[in-house]
Design an enzyme around this catalytic site. Structure first.
Site, PDB file in Angstrom:
ATOM      1  N   LEU A 135       0.833  -1.192   0.000  1.00 22.88           N
ATOM      2  CA  LEU A 135       0.000   0.000   0.000  1.00 22.88           C
ATOM      3  C   LEU A 135       0.877   1.255   0.000  1.00 22.88           C
ATOM      4  O   LEU A 135       0.720   2.138  -0.850  1.00 22.88           O
ATOM      5  CB  LEU A 135      -0.922  -0.028   1.240  1.00 22.88           C
ATOM      6  CG  LEU A 135      -1.767   1.207   1.526  1.00 22.88           C
ATOM      7  CD1 LEU A 135      -2.739   1.470   0.371  1.00 22.88           C
ATOM      8  CD2 LEU A 135      -2.562   1.024   2.820  1.00 22.88           C
ATOM      9  N   THR A 136       1.834   1.307   0.936  1.00 23.56           N
ATOM     10  CA  THR A 136       2.644   2.510   1.142  1.00 23.56           C
ATOM     11  C   THR A 136       3.439   2.924  -0.104  1.00 23.56           C
ATOM     12  O   THR A 136       3.935   2.072  -0.834  1.00 23.56           O
ATOM     13  CB  THR A 136       3.634   2.262   2.307  1.00 23.56           C
ATOM     14  OG1 THR A 136       2.894   1.820   3.437  1.00 23.56           O
ATOM     15  CG2 THR A 136       4.415   3.513   2.657  1.00 23.56           C
ATOM     16  N   PRO A 191       6.228   6.376  -1.522  1.00 22.78           N
ATOM     17  CA  PRO A 191       7.098   7.416  -0.938  1.00 22.78           C
ATOM     18  C   PRO A 191       6.305   8.623  -0.422  1.00 22.78           C
ATOM     19  O   PRO A 191       6.613   9.145   0.647  1.00 22.78           O
ATOM     20  CB  PRO A 191       8.001   7.810  -2.107  1.00 22.78           C
ATOM     21  CG  PRO A 191       8.069   6.579  -2.953  1.00 22.78           C
ATOM     22  CD  PRO A 191       6.724   5.923  -2.821  1.00 22.78           C
ATOM     23  N   SER A 235       1.178   7.568   6.158  1.00 22.69           N
ATOM     24  CA  SER A 235      -0.061   7.639   6.943  1.00 22.69           C
ATOM     25  C   SER A 235      -1.223   8.082   6.059  1.00 22.69           C
ATOM     26  O   SER A 235      -2.347   7.617   6.207  1.00 22.69           O
ATOM     27  CB  SER A 235       0.105   8.638   8.083  1.00 22.69           C
ATOM     28  OG  SER A 235       1.141   8.216   8.931  1.00 22.69           O
ATOM     29  N   ARG A 258      -4.161  -6.096  12.352  1.00 18.40           N
ATOM     30  CA  ARG A 258      -3.561  -5.260  13.393  1.00 18.40           C
ATOM     31  C   ARG A 258      -3.425  -5.949  14.727  1.00 18.40           C
ATOM     32  O   ARG A 258      -2.495  -5.698  15.480  1.00 18.40           O
ATOM     33  CB  ARG A 258      -4.394  -3.995  13.566  1.00 18.40           C
ATOM     34  CG  ARG A 258      -3.806  -2.892  12.754  1.00 18.40           C
ATOM     35  CD  ARG A 258      -4.608  -1.644  12.795  1.00 18.40           C
ATOM     36  NE  ARG A 258      -4.137  -0.798  11.726  1.00 18.40           N
ATOM     37  CZ  ARG A 258      -4.914  -0.092  10.939  1.00 18.40           C
ATOM     38  NH1 ARG A 258      -6.230  -0.136  11.091  1.00 18.40           N
ATOM     39  NH2 ARG A 258      -4.397   0.646  10.003  1.00 18.40           N
ATOM     40  N   GLN A 289      14.188  -2.087  45.672  1.00 18.23           N
ATOM     41  CA  GLN A 289      12.779  -1.885  45.334  1.00 18.23           C
ATOM     42  C   GLN A 289      12.604  -1.138  44.009  1.00 18.23           C
ATOM     43  O   GLN A 289      11.671  -1.419  43.258  1.00 18.23           O
ATOM     44  CB  GLN A 289      12.096  -1.137  46.464  1.00 18.23           C
ATOM     45  CG  GLN A 289      10.601  -1.291  46.430  1.00 18.23           C
ATOM     46  CD  GLN A 289       9.949  -0.582  47.594  1.00 18.23           C
ATOM     47  OE1 GLN A 289      10.189   0.604  47.815  1.00 18.23           O
ATOM     48  NE2 GLN A 289       9.151  -1.288  48.347  1.00 18.23           N
ATOM     49  N   GLN A 314      17.304  -0.855  30.851  1.00 14.05           N
ATOM     50  CA  GLN A 314      17.688  -0.090  32.036  1.00 14.05           C
ATOM     51  C   GLN A 314      17.952  -1.012  33.226  1.00 14.05           C
ATOM     52  O   GLN A 314      18.923  -0.826  33.947  1.00 14.05           O
ATOM     53  CB  GLN A 314      16.588   0.931  32.372  1.00 14.05           C
ATOM     54  CG  GLN A 314      16.984   1.950  33.416  1.00 14.05           C
ATOM     55  CD  GLN A 314      18.105   2.866  32.940  1.00 14.05           C
ATOM     56  OE1 GLN A 314      18.346   2.994  31.737  1.00 14.05           O
ATOM     57  NE2 GLN A 314      18.813   3.474  33.873  1.00 14.05           N
ATOM     58  N   GLU A 374       1.926  -1.032   9.885  1.00 17.22           N
ATOM     59  CA  GLU A 374       0.486  -1.341   9.922  1.00 17.22           C
ATOM     60  C   GLU A 374      -0.305  -0.148  10.468  1.00 17.22           C
ATOM     61  O   GLU A 374      -1.313  -0.311  11.142  1.00 17.22           O
ATOM     62  CB  GLU A 374       0.218  -2.614  10.724  1.00 17.22           C
ATOM     63  CG  GLU A 374       0.925  -3.791  10.071  1.00 17.22           C
ATOM     64  CD  GLU A 374       0.352  -5.151  10.406  1.00 17.22           C
ATOM     65  OE1 GLU A 374      -0.805  -5.216  10.843  1.00 17.22           O
ATOM     66  OE2 GLU A 374       1.060  -6.138  10.192  1.00 17.22           O
TER      67      GLU A 374
HETATM   68  C1  LIG Z   1       9.919  -2.223   8.510  1.00 18.00           C
HETATM   69  C2  LIG Z   1       8.718  -1.689   7.812  1.00 18.00           C
HETATM   70  C3  LIG Z   1       7.916  -2.553   7.091  1.00 18.00           C
HETATM   71  C4  LIG Z   1       6.802  -2.075   6.396  1.00 18.00           C
HETATM   72  N1  LIG Z   1       6.046  -2.951   5.654  1.00 18.00           N
HETATM   73  C5  LIG Z   1       5.023  -2.470   4.912  1.00 18.00           C
HETATM   74  C6  LIG Z   1       4.270  -3.338   4.062  1.00 18.00           C
HETATM   75  O1  LIG Z   1       4.503  -4.555   4.025  1.00 18.00           O
HETATM   76  N2  LIG Z   1       3.296  -2.812   3.290  1.00 18.00           N
HETATM   77  C7  LIG Z   1       3.008  -1.469   3.311  1.00 18.00           C
HETATM   78  O2  LIG Z   1       2.115  -1.071   2.576  1.00 18.00           O
HETATM   79  N3  LIG Z   1       3.689  -0.629   4.111  1.00 18.00           N
HETATM   80  C8  LIG Z   1       4.690  -1.091   4.901  1.00 18.00           C
HETATM   81  N4  LIG Z   1       5.399  -0.223   5.716  1.00 18.00           N
HETATM   82  C9  LIG Z   1       5.076   1.193   5.696  1.00 18.00           C
HETATM   83  C10 LIG Z   1       4.341   1.656   6.970  1.00 18.00           C
HETATM   84  O3  LIG Z   1       3.026   1.185   6.983  1.00 18.00           O
HETATM   85  C11 LIG Z   1       4.440   3.178   7.054  1.00 18.00           C
HETATM   86  O4  LIG Z   1       5.777   3.464   7.406  1.00 18.00           O
HETATM   87  C12 LIG Z   1       3.496   3.792   8.052  1.00 18.00           C
HETATM   88  O5  LIG Z   1       2.176   3.666   7.619  1.00 18.00           O
HETATM   89  C13 LIG Z   1       3.785   5.239   8.350  1.00 18.00           C
HETATM   90  O6  LIG Z   1       4.001   6.001   7.195  1.00 18.00           O
HETATM   91  P1  LIG Z   1       5.297   6.910   7.067  1.00 18.00           P
HETATM   92  O7  LIG Z   1       6.424   6.066   7.478  1.00 18.00           O
HETATM   93  O8  LIG Z   1       5.317   7.491   5.735  1.00 18.00           O
HETATM   94  O9  LIG Z   1       5.130   8.009   8.167  1.00 18.00           O
HETATM   95  P2  LIG Z   1       4.401   9.498   8.023  1.00 18.00           P
HETATM   96  O10 LIG Z   1       3.071   9.213   7.481  1.00 18.00           O
HETATM   97  O11 LIG Z   1       5.338  10.317   7.220  1.00 18.00           O
HETATM   98  O12 LIG Z   1       4.346   9.907   9.478  1.00 18.00           O
HETATM   99  C14 LIG Z   1       5.338  10.689  10.177  1.00 18.00           C
HETATM  100  C15 LIG Z   1       4.805  11.020  11.556  1.00 18.00           C
HETATM  101  O13 LIG Z   1       3.637  11.846  11.461  1.00 18.00           O
HETATM  102  C16 LIG Z   1       2.556  11.267  12.139  1.00 18.00           C
HETATM  103  N5  LIG Z   1       1.315  11.544  11.454  1.00 18.00           N
HETATM  104  C17 LIG Z   1       1.080  11.504  10.114  1.00 18.00           C
HETATM  105  N6  LIG Z   1      -0.181  11.833   9.848  1.00 18.00           N
HETATM  106  C18 LIG Z   1      -0.786  12.070  11.042  1.00 18.00           C
HETATM  107  C19 LIG Z   1      -2.094  12.444  11.427  1.00 18.00           C
HETATM  108  N7  LIG Z   1      -3.069  12.606  10.539  1.00 18.00           N
HETATM  109  N8  LIG Z   1      -2.344  12.589  12.744  1.00 18.00           N
HETATM  110  C20 LIG Z   1      -1.367  12.394  13.657  1.00 18.00           C
HETATM  111  N9  LIG Z   1      -0.117  12.065  13.341  1.00 18.00           N
HETATM  112  C21 LIG Z   1       0.165  11.891  12.054  1.00 18.00           C
HETATM  113  C22 LIG Z   1       2.868   9.778  12.139  1.00 18.00           C
HETATM  114  O14 LIG Z   1       2.199   9.104  13.171  1.00 18.00           O
HETATM  115  C23 LIG Z   1       4.371   9.785  12.336  1.00 18.00           C
HETATM  116  O15 LIG Z   1       4.672   9.928  13.685  1.00 18.00           O
HETATM  117  C24 LIG Z   1       6.482  -0.682   6.443  1.00 18.00           C
HETATM  118  C25 LIG Z   1       7.273   0.167   7.199  1.00 18.00           C
HETATM  119  C26 LIG Z   1       8.377  -0.308   7.884  1.00 18.00           C
HETATM  120  C27 LIG Z   1       9.196   0.658   8.664  1.00 18.00           C
END
Ligand SMILES: Cc1cc2nc3c(=O)[nH]c(=O)nc-3n(C[C@H](O)[C@H](O)[C@H](O)COP(=O)(O)OP(=O)(O)OC[C@H]3O[C@@H](n4cnc5c(N)ncnc54)[C@H](O)[C@@H]3O)c2cc1C
Ligand SMILES: Cc1cc2nc3c(=O)[nH]c(=O)nc-3n(C[C@H](O)[C@H](O)[C@H](O)COP(=O)(O)OP(=O)(O)OC[C@H]3O[C@@H](n4cnc5c(N)ncnc54)[C@H](O)[C@@H]3O)c2cc1C
Lengths: 262, 384
Positions: B126-127, B129, B133, B244, B280, B338, B365
């Site tokens: 799905l994801t 560049p 999110s 999830r 403790q 820690q 996810e």
């Molecule tokens: C090891 C790994 C494996 C993966 N495998 C897959 C896969 O198999 N298939 C697939 O499709 N994807 C995969 N992904 C992609 C993954 O789902 C995305 O990295 C994830 O959805 C977040 O997108 P982003 O990294 O672009 O972060 P961004 O969307 O750029 O987010 C950056 C920050 O902003 C925050 N943010 C963004 N929008 C909002 C909002 N509306 N409200 C609040 N906070 C927000 C986010 O929470 C985050 O903290 C993988 C990622 C990794 C790291």
């Protein structure tokens, strides 16, 4: 195609206790595991089964505590599991064991291949496979690394000091295996569920139509004339102390003996 | 574990088998895979031979026909041994769910038996560049040409990229309609114009493979469309709702391992003439870690059972399970380091690996921030 795998339960090393008086293994208290070579035999059987859609039958001679190992064989690949068990079998040496196995295998004819381990981890004679083959009057190939079928013939690769030997044989044969595999399949979940509700076949001396005097202790020409603990002439030394101090002492010694440059 | 669950005979057998696979095929190698960032097929092959890729596949297609709860048990205990391996495993379910939930009879017959037997690994893409999110921002297109679709675009950070035989890809069939113009496709390894990019270098989950997927006039038969045109996000979101819980379950396994390793250490490590566990500040930290872990486990298990019982609306529930369990696990792994001091920080010991692995669970996810958005949205539907 029918493949018979003959498996043996051997005591788990960690659970083996040696009787301090008689120096013999206390087998009753030890937990059993599948003889490691026989796990290889099962893996090879599973691969042959996949390749040729063969039927796999696992047999084992032993007391009822080998039943879990037969179930394990089922969960890996066996379609049928048979325990060969009778009080009369107790105390068998390799010949008496082979008589029982050979008779059971005969009852399972027609078959194409009998797979065994090269040797057992406890007895370690490597005699049972060739003895069984002799009793069955069929060829035996020992120390087999891999084997397959080609034009109704069995091709077996055998490791020797001089290299690999390729042998060809008409089935049926007995092969003892030493395959050095890098992967052994785990049990299948479906088969683990199936085997729970499966009736186990148990064959006794009577079922095998074997006369008692040829079995067990009375049918075993081998006699244990004595058991002794090997004494080592050179006693090891045990050093105790702080690691740093010990390391220094070790280096000094190695230099003294010329293993390290001074 | 201070809280014991009564599992059915089948479930116990499943956990036993997973533990056996963990001990034999994973535990001796996990630190080495992590260090070398290498993927080893053997644990995957073992899971396949053990029928465990079939957990969620219906029996009529050769699977075990079990539910989300059993999937979670398997993923949890696999993660106890290595979250990288469990990522490869769980991502395959992410690719299998769309077929199970939305595949037509022909597609199910064609793919599910091989998936169940572990002969074919899956991926879910799905994801992109520019669309993380904000998944609705995807740009990959699928243009219909006669009996074919032609895909163009790049998917980013796809687990099992290049390994998977079956890739579920979300692409726009009607870019003008935005997210409503998205559709889900099955792309097979070897399809013309389809390739995987280089393997990403990661902080954790280093025994799993993450790559780009590149579609360059990738031509696939029209019958590879899943469901109907325009249903792409329906497929994707429903799949993620199911999967999830699995991410939450991964967190449980890693946290359990972190807790066990660190408590054993703390009870043995002598400082000031006594085990540090006697202080403790240390033992209370373990009390807190255990409470958080058991609360997470209770939530994940309960949500999984809620889904298996036939719940219709469970986006909010599965988002809670994922977000809560992964946040707690992150905290638990940090505390585990820690409590072990420098030993926790050294790469000869596994706790630093747990810490790096678990971080990703808060991200993939759907990030935990996005999970909270989902929970808040669902909450406001209930309390209008
Ligand atoms: C090891 C790994 C494996 C993966 N495998 C897959 C896969 O198999 N298939 C697939 O499709 N994807 C995969 N992904 C992609 C993954 O789902 C995305 O990295 C994830 O959805 C977040 O997108 P982003 O990294 O672009 O972060 P961004 O969307 O750029 O987010 C950056 C920050 O902003 C925050 N943010 C963004 N929008 C909002 C909002 N509306 N409200 C609040 N906070 C927000 C986010 O929470 C985050 O903290 C993988 C990622 C990794 C790291
Ligand atoms: C001198 C001597 C005295 C012994 N005395 C006794 C005794 O008093 N009481 C006693 O209980 N044992 C005794 N044993 C052990 C027992 O006889 C052997 O373990 C048994 O005959 C098998 O021989 P092995 O272990 O050397 O098998 P090997 O020939 O080394 O085994 C090779 C293969 O043969 C097959 N195989 C061997 N045994 C079995 C089996 N039982 N069922 C199915 N397949 C099998 C397996 O495939 C195995 O991998 C004695 C052994 C020796 C050498």
């Amino acid at each position: 195609m029918r493949i018979i795998v003959s498996i043996k339960g051997v005591p788990k090393l960690e659970t083996v206790k040696v009787d301090p008086e008689t120096h013999t293994l206390r087998r009753e208290s030890a937990e059993l595991m599948l003889n490691p070579f026989d796990r290889s035999a099962l893996e090879i059987a599973a691969r042959l089964k996949e390749k040729y859609h063969a039927e796999v039958i696992a047999i084992s001679m032993g007391p009822p505590n080998v039943i879990p190992l037969l179930r394990e064989a089922y969960s890996i690949c066996a379609d049928r599991i048979i325990l060969l068990s009778d009080r009369a079998f107790a105390g068998a040496d390799t010949l008496a064991t082979s008589r029982v196995l050979a008779q059971a295998i005969k009852k399972l004819a027609p078959f194409d291949l009998v797979l065994m381990g090269l040797k057992s981890a406890d007895g370690e004679t490597a005699q049972v496979p060739p003895e069984t083959a002799a009793l069955l009057g069929i060829p035996s190939i020992t120390n087999v690394k891999d084997l397959f079928f080609e034009d109704k013939k069995i091709i077996a690769l055998r490791e020797t000091e001089y290299g690999l030997e390729e042998l060809e044989a008409e089935p049926p044969i007995v092969a003892s295996l030493y395959p050095k595999l890098d992967y052994f399949r785990p049990p299948s979940f479906k088969r683990l569920l199936e085997v729970k509700n499966r009736e186990l076949e148990i064959w006794s001396a009577k079922d095998l139509e074997l006369s008692i005097e040829k079995l067990g202790l009375s049918g075993s020409p081998t006699r244990v004339s004595g058991v002794f603990e090997k004494k080592f002439a050179d006693k090891g030394e045990i050093w105790e102390g702080e690691p740093e101090e010990l390391a220094k002492r070790l280096i000094t010694l190695l230099k003294e003996k010329g293993f390290l440059k001074a | 574990m201070l809280v014991k669950y009564s599992l059915t005979e089948e479930q116990s057998l499943l956990v036993e088998l997973i533990k056996r696979i963990g001990e034999e095929y994973i535990a001796p190698f996990a630190l080495e895979w992590d260090e070398k960032e290498s993927f080893d097929n053997r644990p995957i092959r073992a899971l396949a031979d053990a029928d465990l890729f079939g957990i969620i596949v219906p029996k009529e297609y050769g699977g075990l026909g079990m539910g989300v709860f059993e999937m979670c048990l398997a993923v949890e205990w696999l993660s106890y041994y290595c979250a990288g391996v469990s990522t490869t495993y769980a991502a395959s379910f992410l690719g299998a769910y769309p077929l199970i939930l939305f595949g037509n009879e022909k597609q199910k017959e064609k793919y599910l038996p091989d998936i169940a037997r572990g002969k074919k690994l899956c991926a879910f893409a799905l994801t992109e560049p520019q669309a993380g999110s904000d998944a609705f921002g995807i740009k990959t297109t699928a243009r219909k040409e006669g009996d074919y679709y032609v895909l163009n675009g790049v998917k980013q950070w796809i687990t099992n990229g290049g390994l998977a035989d079956i890739n579920i890809v979300i692409a726009l069939t009607d870019p003008a309609k935005g997210p409503r113009g998205a559709s889900a496709f099955i792309v097979e390894k070897g399809d013309p114009g389809f390739s995987a990019g280089k393997k990403e270098k990661k902080l954790g989950l280093r025994s799993s493979v993450t790559t780009d997927l590149i579609f360059n006039d990738c031509k696939i038969p029209a019958d590879r469309l899943l469901s109907r045109e325009g249903m792409g996000f329906m497929v994707a979101l429903k799949t993620l709702d199911y999967a999830r819980c699995g991410a939450g379950a991964q967190a449980l396994g890693v946290a359990q391992a972190a807790l066990e390793v660190s408590i054993k250490h703390a009870k043995k490590r002598i400082q000031f003439g006594q085990p540090v566990y006697n202080f403790q500040a240390v033992s209370h930290t373990f009390a807190e870690m255990t409470m958080r872990l058991e609360a997470s486990r209770a939530l994940v298990y309960q949500v999984a059972k809620f889904i298996d019982a036939g719940a219709k609306d469970f986006s909010g529930a599965s988002a809670m399970a994922k977000c809560f369990a992964t946040d707690q696990a992150m905290w638990i792994c940090e505390r585990a380091i820690q409590m072990m001091g420098g030993y926790g920080y050294m790469r000869d010991y596994p706790v630093q690996k747990f810490f790096r692995d678990v971080k990703c669970l808060q991200i993939y996810e759907g990030t935990n921030e996005i999970q909270k958005n989902v929970i808040a949205r669902e909450l406001s539907k209930v309390y209008k």
